[in-house]
Design a protein around this motif. Structure first.
Motif, PDB file in Angstrom:
ATOM      1  N   ARG A  82       0.846  -1.186   0.000  1.00  0.00           N
ATOM      2  CA  ARG A  82       0.000   0.000   0.000  1.00  0.00           C
ATOM      3  C   ARG A  82       0.885   1.241   0.000  1.00  0.00           C
ATOM      4  O   ARG A  82       1.945   1.249   0.634  1.00  0.00           O
ATOM      5  CB  ARG A  82      -0.908   0.010   1.233  1.00  0.00           C
ATOM      6  CG  ARG A  82      -1.937   1.138   1.230  1.00  0.00           C
ATOM      7  CD  ARG A  82      -2.802   1.124   2.464  1.00  0.00           C
ATOM      8  NE  ARG A  82      -3.765   2.202   2.440  1.00  0.00           N
ATOM      9  CZ  ARG A  82      -4.544   2.551   3.467  1.00  0.00           C
ATOM     10  NH1 ARG A  82      -4.472   1.877   4.594  1.00  0.00           N
ATOM     11  NH2 ARG A  82      -5.389   3.553   3.360  1.00  0.00           N
ATOM     12  N   TRP A 124      -0.805   4.684  -0.001  1.00  0.00           N
ATOM     13  CA  TRP A 124      -1.621   5.790   0.499  1.00  0.00           C
ATOM     14  C   TRP A 124      -1.645   7.001  -0.447  1.00  0.00           C
ATOM     15  O   TRP A 124      -1.715   8.153  -0.014  1.00  0.00           O
ATOM     16  CB  TRP A 124      -1.141   6.265   1.871  1.00  0.00           C
ATOM     17  CG  TRP A 124      -1.434   5.305   2.966  1.00  0.00           C
ATOM     18  CD1 TRP A 124      -2.619   5.125   3.604  1.00  0.00           C
ATOM     19  CD2 TRP A 124      -0.521   4.368   3.562  1.00  0.00           C
ATOM     20  NE1 TRP A 124      -2.518   4.139   4.559  1.00  0.00           N
ATOM     21  CE2 TRP A 124      -1.236   3.654   4.562  1.00  0.00           C
ATOM     22  CE3 TRP A 124       0.828   4.066   3.355  1.00  0.00           C
ATOM     23  CZ2 TRP A 124      -0.646   2.669   5.328  1.00  0.00           C
ATOM     24  CZ3 TRP A 124       1.418   3.084   4.111  1.00  0.00           C
ATOM     25  CH2 TRP A 124       0.680   2.391   5.089  1.00  0.00           C
ATOM     26  N   GLY A 146      -4.509   9.926   3.798  1.00  0.00           N
ATOM     27  CA  GLY A 146      -4.620   9.187   5.046  1.00  0.00           C
ATOM     28  C   GLY A 146      -3.368   8.457   5.455  1.00  0.00           C
ATOM     29  O   GLY A 146      -3.419   7.530   6.277  1.00  0.00           O
ATOM     30  N   ALA A 147      -2.218   8.862   4.915  1.00  0.00           N
ATOM     31  CA  ALA A 147      -0.965   8.170   5.219  1.00  0.00           C
ATOM     32  C   ALA A 147      -0.537   8.407   6.664  1.00  0.00           C
ATOM     33  O   ALA A 147      -0.750   9.487   7.213  1.00  0.00           O
ATOM     34  CB  ALA A 147       0.138   8.661   4.277  1.00  0.00           C
ATOM     35  N   GLU A 189      -1.415   1.130  11.657  1.00  0.00           N
ATOM     36  CA  GLU A 189      -1.651   0.528  10.340  1.00  0.00           C
ATOM     37  C   GLU A 189      -1.158  -0.912  10.312  1.00  0.00           C
ATOM     38  O   GLU A 189      -1.827  -1.810   9.770  1.00  0.00           O
ATOM     39  CB  GLU A 189      -0.944   1.345   9.256  1.00  0.00           C
ATOM     40  CG  GLU A 189      -1.481   2.754   9.065  1.00  0.00           C
ATOM     41  CD  GLU A 189      -2.822   2.765   8.346  1.00  0.00           C
ATOM     42  OE1 GLU A 189      -3.208   1.731   7.765  1.00  0.00           O
ATOM     43  OE2 GLU A 189      -3.488   3.823   8.377  1.00  0.00           O
TER      44      GLU A 189
END
Length: 398
Positions: free
Chosen positions: A57, A59, A63-64, A74
């Motif tokens: 992923r 981002w 929303g990182a 996360e």
């Protein structure tokens, strides 16, 4: 105890993790991965026990995670699905600097955290983020024991001549001494070699942990006898962005004559030197080799030269050498640099086999040579997991 031992290795902009199944005997790996680029452009990757990529992923949609605590959230969110509800029963952390007092893994409490905080100045690139990872994990896993595993602990067996500087004894008593680093990696390699070949494991090993951070260690009978790193992780070999060994008079000159502030000197020596500073290209050996040119060649030649000097120095300290072992990112993969390093060391019994080196074989020395040359993958996370399980089991039995 059954469940998951979670290992966290927090860097300046990354958070690595590995999950192992707790139980009797071995600790089977379940998965591992990392979030890198924290605070900039984070990217998450995870792999299964066989090394196959199982998650990714970046981002790009927003929303990182912007902090280590957010990154841990996360990771845990992903692990909850990947581990299928298996509980985390212990968390092990890599802590770079243990100072003079921490010579073995320790259960973490508020007192330990306070002592580790005092060592931040000795490892400014690593220690703050190691402690941030501990804090974030403590909030996420309330009541779950956490264990600190120190990179300096393995080197506490060094003899006094390898532990001290040429200063009045009062400074040594204040903690100004040669600590050495990458100890978890060296401990793993020493144990692995002993498992493969008991006689060699009891012999004289020079292990080259060559990565973005780089050092060498002389090991006799599985115990550290000397390291290229000293009071901080600046000493010894040139690294990705760190200078390595430097005449202290250069620092005095920078401050007194060039009028650089201590903050400017610190930034230069930690972040603007080494392979990146010398090449003007990158701290990544692959990019430097691909770019070529005089500066790139000079940086690689200097790196190999310093590694070569340290190999000879540690062999002298050990009274000889039975094997040279390459490990970590550069050591395990940079065939060209390994060849540069071994060139001209025939007088020590080190004879590289070019074909084996090019093939990245586990043994890259010539048959019949007096000294073996090996390539081994290090696994600091597994070493941390083993220590964590041992400490937690002992604590529960007490």
């Amino acid at each position: 105890m059954k469940g998951i031992v979670l290992v966290l290795n927090a860097g300046s902009s990354s958070l690595k993790f590995a999950a192992f199944e707790a139980g009797e005997g071995a600790l089977p790996a379940r998965c591992a991965g990392q979030i890198e680029g924290i605070g900039a452009a984070p990217r998450f990757t995870a792999r299964d026990a066989g090394g196959a990529k199982i998650a990714e992923r970046d981002w790009q949609g927003g929303g990182a995670p912007a902090s280590h605590a957010a990154a841990l959230g996360e990771i845990i969110g992903w692990l909850e699905g990947a581990l299928q509800g298996a509980p985390v029963i212990a968390v092990g952390h890599r802590v770079v600097h243990g100072g003079p007092d921490f010579a073995e893994p320790m259960l973490i409490d508020l007192g330990i955290m306070a002592e580790l905080q005092e060592l931040v100045a000795l490892a400014p690139l690593h220690q703050p983020h190691n402690l941030a990872g501990i804090t974030a994990a403590a909030r996420r896993f309330r009541g779950v024991p956490q264990v600190a595993c120190f990179d300096t602990a393995f080197h506490r067996t060094q003899p006094p001549v390898a532990d001290t500087f040429g200063l009045p004894p009062a400074f040594h008593a204040q903690g100004i001494r040669r600590y050495g680093f990458h100890g978890l990696s060296y401990e793993y390699i020493a144990r692995r070699i002993a498992e493969e070949d008991a006689a060699l494991g009891a012999g004289r090993l020079v292990v080259a942990h060559l990565g973005n951070g780089a050092s060498l260690c002389g090991i006799l009978d599985g115990r550290s006898q000397g390291s290229s790193m000293g009071f901080t992780a600046l000493d010894g070999l040139p690294m990705g962005t760190r200078c390595g060994q430097l005449d202290p008079g250069v620092v005095l000159h920078m401050i007194d004559t060039l009028k650089m502030s201590t903050a400017e000197v610190t930034k230069l020596l930690y972040n603007g030197s080494g392979l990146k500073g010398m090449s003007g290209i990158s701290q990544d050996v692959r990019e430097i080799e691909a770019a070529g040119g005089p500066a790139a060649e000079a940086a690689l030649a200097y790196f190999a030269h310093r590694v070569k000097r340290e190999i000879a120095a540690l062999a002298a300290a050990l009274g000889g050498i039975d094997a040279l072992i390459f490990t970590a990112g550069i050591g395990e993969n940079a065939r060209g640099l390994r060849a540069r390093i071994c060139e001209g060391l025939d007088f020590m019994g080190l004879r590289l086999d070019a074909a084996r080196n090019a093939a990245n074989a586990p043994e890259i020395g010539q048959d019949g040579a007096p000294v073996r040359i090996l390539v081994r993958r290090t696994d600091e996370e597994r070493m941390i997991a083993a220590h964590t399980m041992r400490v937690v089991t002992a604590a529960r039995a007490a």
